[in-house]
Write an enzyme that holds these catalytic residues in place. Structure first.
Site, PDB file in Angstrom:
ATOM      1  NE  ARG A   1      34.154  36.156  49.282  1.00 23.22           N
ATOM      2  CZ  ARG A   1      33.882  36.998  48.279  1.00 23.22           C
ATOM      3  NH1 ARG A   1      32.705  36.926  47.665  1.00 23.22           N
ATOM      4  NH2 ARG A   1      34.771  37.883  47.882  1.00 23.22           N
TER       5      ARG A   1
ATOM      6  CD  GLN B   1      44.780  47.150  49.694  1.00 20.31           C
ATOM      7  OE1 GLN B   1      44.929  46.125  49.025  1.00 20.31           O
ATOM      8  NE2 GLN B   1      43.596  47.623  50.042  1.00 20.31           N
TER       9      GLN B   1
ATOM     10  CG  ASP C   1      39.829  36.667  42.579  1.00 22.42           C
ATOM     11  OD1 ASP C   1      39.912  37.449  41.608  1.00 22.42           O
ATOM     12  OD2 ASP C   1      38.972  36.794  43.477  1.00 22.42           O
TER      13      ASP C   1
ATOM     14  CD  GLU D   1      30.990  45.293  44.268  1.00 23.59           C
ATOM     15  OE1 GLU D   1      31.287  44.141  44.618  1.00 23.59           O
ATOM     16  OE2 GLU D   1      31.161  45.695  43.096  1.00 23.59           O
TER      17      GLU D   1
HETATM   18  C1  UD1 Z   1      35.058  42.195  42.872  1.00 23.70           C
HETATM   19  C2  UD1 Z   1      34.257  43.417  42.392  1.00 23.70           C
HETATM   20  C3  UD1 Z   1      32.917  42.950  41.819  1.00 23.70           C
HETATM   21  C4  UD1 Z   1      33.177  41.958  40.698  1.00 23.70           C
HETATM   22  C5  UD1 Z   1      34.080  40.812  41.170  1.00 23.70           C
HETATM   23  C6  UD1 Z   1      34.490  39.968  39.973  1.00 23.70           C
HETATM   24  C7  UD1 Z   1      34.844  45.285  43.851  1.00 23.70           C
HETATM   25  C8  UD1 Z   1      34.425  46.135  44.996  1.00 23.70           C
HETATM   26  N1  UD1 Z   1      34.022  44.316  43.500  1.00 23.70           N
HETATM   27  O1  UD1 Z   1      34.307  41.593  43.918  1.00 23.70           O
HETATM   28  O2  UD1 Z   1      32.194  44.044  41.308  1.00 23.70           O
HETATM   29  O3  UD1 Z   1      31.945  41.453  40.222  1.00 23.70           O
HETATM   30  O4  UD1 Z   1      35.270  41.313  41.771  1.00 23.70           O
HETATM   31  O5  UD1 Z   1      35.256  38.861  40.331  1.00 23.70           O
HETATM   32  O6  UD1 Z   1      35.894  45.527  43.281  1.00 23.70           O
HETATM   33  N2  UD1 Z   1      41.897  42.830  46.737  1.00 23.70           N
HETATM   34  C9  UD1 Z   1      42.954  43.640  47.088  1.00 23.70           C
HETATM   35  N3  UD1 Z   1      42.824  44.462  48.152  1.00 23.70           N
HETATM   36  C10 UD1 Z   1      41.688  44.528  48.890  1.00 23.70           C
HETATM   37  C11 UD1 Z   1      40.587  43.715  48.509  1.00 23.70           C
HETATM   38  C12 UD1 Z   1      40.726  42.883  47.423  1.00 23.70           C
HETATM   39  O7  UD1 Z   1      44.007  43.599  46.454  1.00 23.70           O
HETATM   40  O8  UD1 Z   1      41.651  45.298  49.857  1.00 23.70           O
HETATM   41  C13 UD1 Z   1      42.063  41.898  45.603  1.00 23.70           C
HETATM   42  C14 UD1 Z   1      41.786  40.471  45.976  1.00 23.70           C
HETATM   43  O9  UD1 Z   1      42.975  39.821  46.385  1.00 23.70           O
HETATM   44  C15 UD1 Z   1      41.245  39.896  44.683  1.00 23.70           C
HETATM   45  C16 UD1 Z   1      40.606  41.094  43.993  1.00 23.70           C
HETATM   46  O10 UD1 Z   1      41.118  42.239  44.617  1.00 23.70           O
HETATM   47  O11 UD1 Z   1      42.276  39.385  43.862  1.00 23.70           O
HETATM   48  C17 UD1 Z   1      39.093  41.065  44.090  1.00 23.70           C
HETATM   49  O12 UD1 Z   1      38.714  41.066  45.464  1.00 23.70           O
HETATM   50  P1  UD1 Z   1      37.488  40.207  45.975  1.00 23.70           P
HETATM   51  O13 UD1 Z   1      37.354  40.425  47.432  1.00 23.70           O
HETATM   52  O14 UD1 Z   1      37.599  38.832  45.479  1.00 23.70           O
HETATM   53  O15 UD1 Z   1      36.305  40.985  45.231  1.00 23.70           O
HETATM   54  P2  UD1 Z   1      34.889  40.420  44.851  1.00 23.70           P
HETATM   55  O16 UD1 Z   1      34.034  40.372  46.056  1.00 23.70           O
HETATM   56  O17 UD1 Z   1      35.047  39.183  44.079  1.00 23.70           O
HETATM   57 CA    CA Z   2      36.766  37.792  43.593  1.00 17.95          CA
END
Ligand code: UD1
Ligand code: CA
Length: 478
Positions: A18, A78, A108, A160
């Site tokens: 995004r 990962q 983030d 979610e």
């Molecule tokens: C996530 C939460 C959501 C919460 C939100 C708060 C989940 C499924 N959802 O959603 O409930 O309200 O954060 O900000 O956890 N990341 C990895 N590996 C992956 C995917 C993501 O390390 O495979 C890391 C990303 O780099 C990031 C963090 O995890 O730093 C959160 O991922 P992001 O995709 O931003 O999750 P949200 O959709 O924000």
């Molecule tokens: Ca996020």
């Protein structure tokens, strides 16, 4: 000092789609530090036994940045399985037989502070449950996971946004993405989590329902203010979070005695230092390791990067990088100080002057319309208006040396390498190609010649010729 029962896992493997950016999301800077740097600072302040950063997307770039930002963190890769759940699972594998509390934070969420995390760890330990979630009450919870509670108020699960029912979408208690888990409970729950959801990912959030169904205690503790746990998913949120952090930084300096007229247009990086009774005027940007001493006045409309400003100095409408402006010196308006500029005590760099890699001694002045590069100026010298140091011969750069108590005339060119001795003068319009010994006057002008009647003879009938004619008639008493 080290909390041997604490491990912190920082999630930074996501692709950050995004953001629509070539730069990995967690490396976008706010207040001069990549977002993940703020998270790593908060983590370090808790003195965990282990800190793990999970990476995948743009792995090498993220790893290089993390290693530059902090020491002693473990990098975990990962695999191709996506989702926050998988990210934590690979971190748990790396943790081996660690059996304490695992704090999970996202790379983030840059405003999350150590105190907030420490409070949640205390709550978690007091309750000795399986998990403690940091939640936030957000008026527009769009995009966030929601904390679903039963009639008695106990946490049941996190859903979610994309998987939520209309009823669940109305919930304003959101999951901040910060949690404390008991390592053993977390490991058991993650093994049971699948990928049957809107995104086909392994969600960390799904462990909550597994835990509550198994009868384990799960708490959700609401953050004092929602912005503390605000996540950045796009560039709108990036600017909002940056503005919030900036407001806190500005306020901190004000409370320390710095006069800041307009917080809304003053941007200060986290590493900047400013002494009490410095005065920052509107439209000022202070970046990197900039340091401003007491009594200095900076701005308006000034950008300083890694620049030192001494006590009582004035810097007006200026752009400076890696420069040193010593006490009581004045710079601006409209000055451009490039790296390696050192302006001595009580010196002056004035309007429309560009300097680079130049040391200008105490009390020396370059007041107007000049370019001074690769130059040394002694003390109490004055460089005339419109001076250019010709430092580049097309292949190499050369130095200009100006002594002390020198007076150079307007519109000079110093063709480097060249030296002007102490106490020397140069005449207006001089092109200095040879060294000028101490105390000499240097002139390079051909004698001025005036050709009488040239305009009337060569431009007859023009307004200039008529004006000249009138002036000459008056002189002749007609
Ligand atoms: C996530 C939460 C959501 C919460 C939100 C708060 C989940 C499924 N959802 O959603 O409930 O309200 O954060 O900000 O956890 N990341 C990895 N590996 C992956 C995917 C993501 O390390 O495979 C890391 C990303 O780099 C990031 C963090 O995890 O730093 C959160 O991922 P992001 O995709 O931003 O999750 P949200 O959709 O924000
Ligand atoms: Ca996020």
């Amino acid at each position: 000092m080290t909390d041997s029962r604490l491990a912190i896992v920082v999630l930074a493997a996501g692709s950050g789609t995004r953001m629509k950016s070539a730069l990995p999301k967690v490396l976008h800077p706010i207040a001069g530090v990549p977002m993940i740097g703020h998270v790593l600072s908060a983590a370090a302040a808790l003195h965990p036994a282990r800190t793990l950063v999970v990476v995948r997307h743009e792995r090498d770039t993220v790893v290089a940045a993390v290693e530059e930002l902090t020491e002693g963190v473990e990098i975990v890769d990962q695999d191709e399985v996506s989702g926050t759940g998988r990210a934590v699972e690979v971190a748990l594998e790396a943790l081996g037989d660690f059996d304490g509390d695992v704090v999970v934070v996202s790379g983030d969420v840059p405003l999350l502070d150590a105190q907030t995390i420490a409070d949640v760890i205390d709550r978690h330990r007091a309750a000795s449950g399986a998990a403690t979630i940091v939640s936030a009450d957000i008026t527009d919870p769009s995009g966030y996971g929601r904390v679903v509670r039963d009639e008695s108020g106990s946490v049941v699960r996190i859903v979610e946004h994309n998987d939520a029912s209309d009823h669940e979408l109305a919930i304003t208690e959101t999951n901040s993405g910060t949690y404390v888990f008991d390592a053993a409970h977390l490991s058991t729950a993650l093994a049971a989590v699948g990928t049957h959801n809107a995104q086909g990912e392994k969600y960390l959030t799904d462990v909550i329902e597994f835990m509550t169904a198994a009868g384990s205690a799960v708490l959700a503790v609401t953050a004092a203010e929602p912005w503390i746990v605000a996540g950045v998913n796009d560039k709108v949120q990036l600017s909002e979070v940056a503005a919030r952090l900036n407001a806190m930084i500005v306020r901190g300096h004000q409370l320390n005695g710095v006069t800041i007229d307009d917080p809304a247009t003053t941007w200060i990086d986290r590493a900047v230092t400013i002494e009490a009774d410095a005065h920052i005027l509107p439209g000022t940007f202070l970046h990197g390791a900039t340091a401003i001493a007491s009594g200095a006045v900076v701005g308006p409309d000034t950008t300083l990067r890694d620049t030192e400003v001494g006590a009582g100095a004035t810097v007006t409408r200026t752009d400076a990088t890696l420069a040193v402006i010593e006490a009581e010196a004045t710079v601006g308006p409209f000055s451009f100080l490039r790296p390696g500029t050192v302006l001595g005590r009580s010196g002056k760099i004035g309007a429309f002057v560009e300097t680079k890699n130049s040391q200008i001694g105490e009390g020396s002045k370059i007041p107007h319309l000049s370019y001074v590069g690769d130059t040394t100026v002694g003390v109490q010298s004055n460089i005339g208006a419109g001076t250019i140091t010709a430092n580049y011969d097309g292949v190499k750069k050369h130095r200009t040396e100006v002594g002390s108590h020198v007076r150079t005339g307007s519109h000079n060119v110093f063709v480097a390498p060249v030296r002007i001795g102490d106490g020397a003068y140069t005449a207006a319009g001089t092109t200095v190609r040879k060294d000028v010994p101490a105390g000499n006057l240097s002139l390079s002008l051909a004698p001025q010649k005036n050709i009488a009647g040239w305009v009337e003879n060569n431009r007859p009938g023009t307004a200039a010729a008529q004006a000249a004619e009138r002036a000459n008639d008056l002189d002749n008493g007609e």
